[in-house]
Design a protein around this motif. Structure first.
Motif, mmCIF file in Angstrom:
data_model
loop_
_atom_site.group_PDB
_atom_site.id
_atom_site.type_symbol
_atom_site.label_atom_id
_atom_site.label_comp_id
_atom_site.label_asym_id
_atom_site.label_seq_id
_atom_site.Cartn_x
_atom_site.Cartn_y
_atom_site.Cartn_z
ATOM 1 N N ILE A 194 0.854 -1.181 0.000
ATOM 2 C CA ILE A 194 0.000 0.000 0.000
ATOM 3 C C ILE A 194 0.896 1.239 0.000
ATOM 4 O O ILE A 194 1.595 1.514 0.969
ATOM 5 C CB ILE A 194 -0.917 0.053 1.246
ATOM 6 C CG1 ILE A 194 -1.723 -1.233 1.425
ATOM 7 C CG2 ILE A 194 -1.825 1.278 1.182
ATOM 8 C CD1 ILE A 194 -2.856 -1.402 0.463
ATOM 9 N N ASP A 195 0.894 1.999 -1.105
ATOM 10 C CA ASP A 195 1.663 3.241 -1.185
ATOM 11 C C ASP A 195 0.737 4.384 -0.787
ATOM 12 O O ASP A 195 -0.241 4.690 -1.476
ATOM 13 C CB ASP A 195 2.195 3.458 -2.601
ATOM 14 C CG ASP A 195 3.161 4.639 -2.696
ATOM 15 O OD1 ASP A 195 3.096 5.531 -1.816
ATOM 16 O OD2 ASP A 195 3.975 4.676 -3.623
ATOM 17 N N THR A 196 1.047 5.028 0.344
ATOM 18 C CA THR A 196 0.156 6.054 0.889
ATOM 19 C C THR A 196 0.558 7.472 0.507
ATOM 20 O O THR A 196 -0.057 8.429 0.972
ATOM 21 C CB THR A 196 0.104 5.946 2.431
ATOM 22 O OG1 THR A 196 1.388 6.322 2.969
ATOM 23 C CG2 THR A 196 -0.226 4.536 2.868
ATOM 24 N N SER A 197 1.575 7.632 -0.335
ATOM 25 C CA SER A 197 2.095 8.968 -0.674
ATOM 26 C C SER A 197 1.020 9.903 -1.193
ATOM 27 O O SER A 197 0.993 11.091 -0.855
ATOM 28 C CB SER A 197 3.208 8.844 -1.724
ATOM 29 O OG SER A 197 4.270 8.058 -1.254
ATOM 30 N N LYS A 198 0.112 9.375 -2.010
ATOM 31 C CA LYS A 198 -0.906 10.223 -2.626
ATOM 32 C C LYS A 198 -2.323 9.845 -2.178
ATOM 33 O O LYS A 198 -3.301 10.235 -2.810
ATOM 34 C CB LYS A 198 -0.791 10.151 -4.152
ATOM 35 C CG LYS A 198 0.489 10.794 -4.680
ATOM 36 C CD LYS A 198 0.573 10.722 -6.196
ATOM 37 C CE LYS A 198 1.701 11.572 -6.753
ATOM 38 N NZ LYS A 198 2.976 11.402 -6.086
#
Length: 219
Positions: A194-198
């Motif tokens: 899960i990439d939460t950057s955006k």
């Protein structure tokens, strides 16, 4: 039953795991807080390893999740706020890399999850502590986003914070966590990335909570 959320410092794993627990009315386990308690003990021992390990063996670390807060205690004294200082942050990776410390904290966590349903966050839960976890996530975010989150967290608590210092601290911790010989930070092969950057907080929360909810209801 145990669900793990691993990832580097500031990726949002702790706040997300806490919110998942609150939304689904299950238990929350903050592994990072337990390593921070050990680090506080190390600092209080004058950073003397012999004295620290002697005190660690004799110390009692307890914890509970109540009203959205993971409360931690060292020998009966609540240290929930004390473990979030920059001094603790600067030494936690160093202390957490010790084999004796990891064995101590891992034993605490494994004992805790024998009953009830838990969601736990950390750095090596899905690979080393709970390799057979029912569900695993690995959260990431870019450095700028992670530093800003930690800065906002400290300011919200009324603590002094410098964004550049926090960014440097996170970079050092990333390097130490990923290269340590004992249980390095890495994604488990069966973990969901899960990439939460955006992502907004609500988006990352819903993405994980929905999958945990499905698992709980199907058990």
């Amino acid at each position: 039953m145990i669900v793990t959320i691993d990832g580097p410092a500031g990726s949002g794993k702790s706040s997300t795991a806490r919110a998942v627990a609150e939304r689904l009315k299950i238990q929350f386990l903050d592994s990072g807080a337990l390593y921070r308690v050990a680090t506080l003990l190390y600092i209080d021992s004058g950073k003397s390893e012999p004295l620290f390990f002697e005190r660690l063996e004799k110390s009692t670390i307890s914890f509970h999740f109540q009203e959205k807060i993971f409360h931690v205690f060292l020998d009966g004294e609540e240290v929930t706020d004390k473990i979030r200082t920059m001094e603790v942050s600067e030494h936690v990776s160093e202390v957490a890399s010790r084999k004796e410390v990891r064995a101590f904290v891992n034993a605490l966590m494994r004992e805790a999850v024998k009953k009830d349903v838990y969601v736990a966050d950390g750095r090596d839960l899905g690979t080393a502590v709970f390799p057979d976890a029912d569900l695993k996530f690995f959260m990431v975010a870019d450095l700028e986003t992670r530093a800003r989150r930690r800065f906002d967290e400290l300011k919200e608590k009324g603590m002094e914070a410098d964004l550049d210092s926090i960014k440097q601290n996170i970079e050092v911790r990333d390097q130490k966590d990923s290269s340590r010989s004992e249980d390095p930070l890495k994604k488990a092969d069966d973990a969901i990335l899960i990439d939460t950057s955006k992502l907004t907080f609500e988006e990352q929360l819903t993405k994980i909570a929905d999958q945990v909810s499905d698992l709980v209801h199907n058990k």
